[in-house]
Design a protein around this motif. Structure first.
Motif, PDB file in Angstrom:
ATOM      1  N   ASP A 101      -8.207   6.753   5.819  1.00 29.90           N
ATOM      2  CA  ASP A 101      -8.204   6.125   4.495  1.00 29.90           C
ATOM      3  C   ASP A 101      -7.072   5.114   4.389  1.00 29.90           C
ATOM      4  O   ASP A 101      -7.227   4.039   3.808  1.00 29.90           O
ATOM      5  N   VAL A 113       0.885  -1.164   0.000  1.00 31.62           N
ATOM      6  CA  VAL A 113       0.000   0.000   0.000  1.00 31.62           C
ATOM      7  C   VAL A 113       0.919   1.208   0.000  1.00 31.62           C
ATOM      8  O   VAL A 113       1.856   1.272   0.790  1.00 31.62           O
ATOM      9  N   SER A 138      -2.199   5.188  -8.539  1.00 33.74           N
ATOM     10  CA  SER A 138      -2.616   3.840  -8.176  1.00 33.74           C
ATOM     11  C   SER A 138      -2.739   2.960  -9.415  1.00 33.74           C
ATOM     12  O   SER A 138      -2.292   1.811  -9.437  1.00 33.74           O
ATOM     13  N   CYS A 174      -1.101  -0.686  -7.159  1.00 31.64           N
ATOM     14  CA  CYS A 174      -1.485  -0.918  -5.766  1.00 31.64           C
ATOM     15  C   CYS A 174      -2.183   0.332  -5.256  1.00 31.64           C
ATOM     16  O   CYS A 174      -2.165   1.369  -5.912  1.00 31.64           O
ATOM     17  N   GLU A 175      -2.809   0.190  -4.111  1.00 29.02           N
ATOM     18  CA  GLU A 175      -3.561   1.324  -3.593  1.00 29.02           C
ATOM     19  C   GLU A 175      -2.636   2.461  -3.186  1.00 29.02           C
ATOM     20  O   GLU A 175      -1.572   2.228  -2.601  1.00 29.02           O
ATOM     21  N   VAL A 188      -2.708   6.110  -1.111  1.00 25.66           N
ATOM     22  CA  VAL A 188      -3.480   6.984  -0.234  1.00 25.66           C
ATOM     23  C   VAL A 188      -2.637   8.211   0.086  1.00 25.66           C
ATOM     24  O   VAL A 188      -1.500   8.085   0.556  1.00 25.66           O
ATOM     25  N   ARG A 227      -5.279   8.551  -7.594  1.00 27.33           N
ATOM     26  CA  ARG A 227      -5.954   7.528  -8.402  1.00 27.33           C
ATOM     27  C   ARG A 227      -5.138   7.179  -9.640  1.00 27.33           C
ATOM     28  O   ARG A 227      -4.992   6.017 -10.007  1.00 27.33           O
ATOM     29  N   ARG A 254      -7.806  -3.567   3.562  1.00 25.55           N
ATOM     30  CA  ARG A 254      -8.161  -4.238   2.307  1.00 25.55           C
ATOM     31  C   ARG A 254      -6.995  -5.033   1.750  1.00 25.55           C
ATOM     32  O   ARG A 254      -7.177  -6.077   1.131  1.00 25.55           O
ATOM     33  N   ALA A 289      -7.223   1.147   3.649  1.00 27.64           N
ATOM     34  CA  ALA A 289      -6.498   0.544   2.533  1.00 27.64           C
ATOM     35  C   ALA A 289      -5.633  -0.614   3.007  1.00 27.64           C
ATOM     36  O   ALA A 289      -5.522  -1.649   2.338  1.00 27.64           O
TER      37      ALA A 289
END
Lengths: 75, 221
Positions: B173, B133, B153, B158-159, B161, B150, B180, B177
């Motif tokens: 957030d 992450v 990402s 991968c995510e 934040v 975004r 998840r 993440a």
């Protein structure tokens, strides 16, 4: 082909090759000083040795002897 | 979220950590310790120059849903090719040497003003098979130059934040993440059961007839 150590203060040049020991080359390459990158000398310390260089928007301090191992060409 | 079936699997490796293991990795001086302190409530020493963190600090992080994870703050490194003692600590923690288990997920701190430099370490973490992450730090510093999380990402796979640890913006957030990114089975499951399957995959049937582990498995000893 000149080395970065011979480049005048403030002139932007392009990295052509990084020479020197394997560990030194790898260090600079993984920090982003790869061939084709723009680099310039920002400041020189009073006694002329560590140089402050700008690479990809960040500033590093390196030895003049190390800068002599970075081959550059005019942009 | 909790899958009872994750418990009671064969104990393939020990010691088995009872909580998900997380680490914070990243280049030197990108705000890893500031983020660590903000996430865990610790007060590890922070300074605005590289090389402050020279050993792994540990803390506890509460994830959404009440799950508690162990979080370790690592010294900064530019790659997983360790040259100094503190880079060796970071490398050992990332790949699970030196006594500690390999992390279940890696929070890669990326300085929003120096994204390109950080991608090398991130790529290496991804190639190790770690669940990553990205915490995009110093977004306030980068201001308009900060990349869109975004878009980043999508590019990094991968995510991502955006956080400002100083003001605690984005921390919730980030916790979500991380939650998840972690495998969905409950803490306390065996390391192998957690790491051999992608998150959310059904538990393999009994050992001999079960499906082969994924290519990322490192549990085949």
């Amino acid at each position: 082909m000149n080395s970065l150590a011979e480049t005048p203060l403030g002139r932007a040049v392009t990295v052509h090759a990084v020479e020197g020991s394997r560990a030194f080359r790898r260090r600079l390459l993984e920090m982003g000083l790869v061939p084709g990158t723009a680099v310039r000398i920002v400041t020189v310390a009073p006694l002329g040795d560590p140089l402050r260089i700008e690479v990809r928007g960040g500033q590093w301090s390196i030895r003049r002897a190390e800068a002599a191992q970075i081959q550059v060409q005019p942009r | 979220m909790t899958q009872a079936s994750c418990h009671g699997g064969p104990a393939l490796q020990d010691p088995v950590p009872s909580r998900p293991q997380l680490v914070i990795a990243g280049n030197p001086n990108v705000g890893k310790t500031t983020l660590f302190n903000a996430l865990t409530g610790s007060s590890a020493k922070v300074s605005n120059y590289p090389g402050i963190t020279v050993e792994a600090a540990c803390g506890k992080l509460t994830l959404p849903g009440g799950r508690i994870a162990d979080l370790r703050d690592l010294p900064g490194t530019y790659s997983i090719n360790a040259r100094s003692a503190e880079e060796m600590i970071a490398l050992d923690a990332l790949i699970g040497l030196g006594g500690a288990p390999a992390p279940d997920a890696v929070i890669v701190c990326v300085d929003a003003t120096q994204v390109a430099r950080a991608t090398y370490l991130l790529l290496q973490c991804q190639e190790l098979g770690a669940r990553c992450v990205v915490a995009l730090t110093m977004v306030d510093e980068a201001a308009a130059a900060a990349p869109d999380p975004r878009a980043l990402s999508a590019a990094l796979g991968c995510e991502v934040v955006a956080v400002t640890a100083r003001t605690r913006a984005g921390l919730d957030d980030l916790r979500a993440a991380i939650d998840r990114a972690l495998p969905s089975c409950a803490p306390g499951s065996t390391r192998c059961a957690r790491r051999c399957r992608p998150a959310g995959a059904p538990r393999p049937a009994t050992a001999p007839s079960g499906p082969p582990p994924t290519t990322r498995s490192r549990c085949g000893r």
